[in-house]
Design a protein around this motif. Structure first.
Motif, PDB file in Angstrom:
ATOM      1  N   TYR A  46       0.514  -2.799  -5.490  1.00 25.21           N
ATOM      2  CA  TYR A  46       1.917  -3.212  -5.596  1.00 25.21           C
ATOM      3  C   TYR A  46       2.235  -3.655  -7.020  1.00 25.21           C
ATOM      4  O   TYR A  46       3.248  -3.254  -7.604  1.00 25.21           O
ATOM      5  N   HIS A  93       8.175   3.140   0.518  1.00 26.44           N
ATOM      6  CA  HIS A  93       7.215   2.032   0.591  1.00 26.44           C
ATOM      7  C   HIS A  93       7.422   0.988  -0.488  1.00 26.44           C
ATOM      8  O   HIS A  93       7.014  -0.170  -0.314  1.00 26.44           O
ATOM      9  N   LEU A  94       8.020   1.374  -1.629  1.00 25.18           N
ATOM     10  CA  LEU A  94       7.959   0.515  -2.805  1.00 25.18           C
ATOM     11  C   LEU A  94       9.285   0.439  -3.563  1.00 25.18           C
ATOM     12  O   LEU A  94       9.296   0.245  -4.777  1.00 25.18           O
ATOM     13  N   PHE A 134       4.845  -4.942   1.692  1.00 24.71           N
ATOM     14  CA  PHE A 134       4.102  -3.735   1.345  1.00 24.71           C
ATOM     15  C   PHE A 134       2.659  -3.834   1.800  1.00 24.71           C
ATOM     16  O   PHE A 134       2.114  -2.886   2.394  1.00 24.71           O
ATOM     17  N   VAL A 184      11.512  -4.053  -1.331  1.00 22.79           N
ATOM     18  CA  VAL A 184      10.255  -4.294  -0.620  1.00 22.79           C
ATOM     19  C   VAL A 184       9.460  -5.381  -1.333  1.00 22.79           C
ATOM     20  O   VAL A 184       9.141  -5.261  -2.521  1.00 22.79           O
ATOM     21  N   ASN A 227      12.063   4.830  -2.978  1.00 23.58           N
ATOM     22  CA  ASN A 227      10.705   4.986  -2.466  1.00 23.58           C
ATOM     23  C   ASN A 227      10.578   4.263  -1.127  1.00 23.58           C
ATOM     24  O   ASN A 227      10.889   3.072  -1.014  1.00 23.58           O
ATOM     25  N   MET A 254       2.362  -3.337   5.530  1.00 25.08           N
ATOM     26  CA  MET A 254       2.555  -1.933   5.899  1.00 25.08           C
ATOM     27  C   MET A 254       1.367  -1.089   5.497  1.00 25.08           C
ATOM     28  O   MET A 254       0.829  -0.309   6.286  1.00 25.08           O
ATOM     29  N   ARG A 255       0.933  -1.242   4.231  1.00 29.49           N
ATOM     30  CA  ARG A 255      -0.118  -0.382   3.689  1.00 29.49           C
ATOM     31  C   ARG A 255      -1.435  -0.608   4.427  1.00 29.49           C
ATOM     32  O   ARG A 255      -2.157   0.348   4.749  1.00 29.49           O
ATOM     33  N   ARG A 273      -1.208   0.947   7.890  1.00 32.68           N
ATOM     34  CA  ARG A 273      -1.200   2.410   7.802  1.00 32.68           C
ATOM     35  C   ARG A 273      -2.584   2.945   7.452  1.00 32.68           C
ATOM     36  O   ARG A 273      -3.035   3.957   8.019  1.00 32.68           O
ATOM     37  N   GLY A 288       6.110   8.021  -0.529  1.00 31.88           N
ATOM     38  CA  GLY A 288       5.748   6.622  -0.626  1.00 31.88           C
ATOM     39  C   GLY A 288       4.623   6.294  -1.561  1.00 31.88           C
ATOM     40  O   GLY A 288       4.759   6.405  -2.784  1.00 31.88           O
ATOM     41  N   SER A 289       3.476   5.899  -1.009  1.00 25.85           N
ATOM     42  CA  SER A 289       2.383   5.353  -1.816  1.00 25.85           C
ATOM     43  C   SER A 289       1.042   5.856  -1.317  1.00 25.85           C
ATOM     44  O   SER A 289       0.926   6.386  -0.206  1.00 25.85           O
TER      45      SER A 289
END
Length: 301
Positions: free
Chosen positions: A200, A243-244, A253, A248, A241, A256-257, A260, A185-186
């Motif tokens: 993003y 997350h991205l 994003f 998305v 990906n 979520m980010r 997290r 992911g990221s």
């Protein structure tokens, strides 16, 4: 390390192939890259690692020596030592490589912002100028340069930190901590100056490159189902990906980010690494007893 360089498709029929040799450091999950065009050519080294044992405070050069051995075996000339950002998970090996092989240590011009923040955190005073002068070169966004015959470009991709760069060298892009492999992911955005909205938009800039563009990760934290991997493509990231990918939205994003990042502990080596890496990997000067000391600020992060 692979047995031979990994060949890349030329950018145009007249362009030389960008060859990429990866060196994975399992202790920090960092990948160092040597980018060149064949035996006897000029090269760049991206994100070199100096080994550091936090239990003993000892440094060693095993990871960097693997890079040196490859460069010498292939008769390469180091032109650039490229940092994608001031890393929080390993100490840079750039000064050691420069001493052994030459080359200019370079990073993005927004390192000044990061230096200013962490000079205060570590109370470094005049030992860090916060003007980027510790580095040999500061890249501006979209600045072009060359690695021998390869045309290269510095791309400012902030979000993880304010100073992150990606380096486009031929058809290969070294993305730093903007992206990980599609199934990982990221990167986090909760360091000083980090911002999920900004990350993003930086990632979308990278994913607007041609679909066949090769993307090389700075780290890999693989799931148990596979071993380390660090090369992918724009198309693979846009499709897969976690997350991205293209489905998305920015708001999704960021939600979520942010959630997290609240659950994540600080990287194990952030305190030793940052105070060294904002100095271009140079250690503090020895004190009167001949010993160099790193600072550990209490209750500051």
């Amino acid at each position: 390390m692979s047995e031979s360089p990994i060949a890349a498709a030329p950018v145009t029929p007249a362009s030389p192939a960008a060859l990429v040799e990866p060196f994975f450091d399992p202790a920090t999950s960092t990948v160092t890259y040597v980018v060149h065009t064949g035996r006897g050519s000029v090269c760049a080294v991206v994100d070199p690692v100096l080994d550091y044992d936090p239990k003993s405070g000892r440094t060693s050069t095993g990871s960097a020596d693997r890079v040196i051995a490859f460069v010498r075996e292939y008769g390469l000339t180091v032109q650039w030592l490229l940092e994608t950002h001031a890393h929080a998970d390993h100490i840079s090996g750039a000064p050691y490589l420069k001493q052994q092989l030459g080359g200019k240590i370079a990073i993005g011009e927004h390192i000044r912002t990061v230096q200013g923040v962490f000079r205060t955190v570590f109370n470094l005073g005049d030992t860090v100028a916060a003007d980027g002068s510790e580095f040999d070169h500061l890249f501006k966004d979209n600045e072009t340069f060359h690695v021998g015959p390869l045309t290269a470009r510095a791309m400012h991709v902030p979000g993880h930190t304010p100073a992150d760069l990606a380096y486009q060298i031929g058809d290969a892009v070294f993305v730093g901590d903007t992206l990980f492999m599609p199934d990982v992911g990221s990167a986090r955005c909760d360091f000083p100056g980090g911002d999920a909205h900004t990350l993003y938009r930086s990632v979308r800039r990278l994913l607007d490159l041609p679909g066949e563009t090769r993307l090389f990760m700075c780290h890999d934290y693989p799931p148990e189902s596979r071993g380390p991997a660090f090369e992918t493509t724009v198309t693979a990231q846009r499709r897969g990906n976690i997350h991205l990918n293209d489905s998305v939205t920015e708001d999704a994003f960021v939600q979520m980010r942010t959630a997290r990042d609240r659950t994540l502990a600080m990287p194990n080596l952030i305190l030793p690494s940052i105070q060294v890496n904002i100095r271009a990997g140079r250690m503090p000067e020895p004190e009167a007893n001949g010993v160099r000391y790193l600072k550990i600020p209490l209750n500051a992060l």
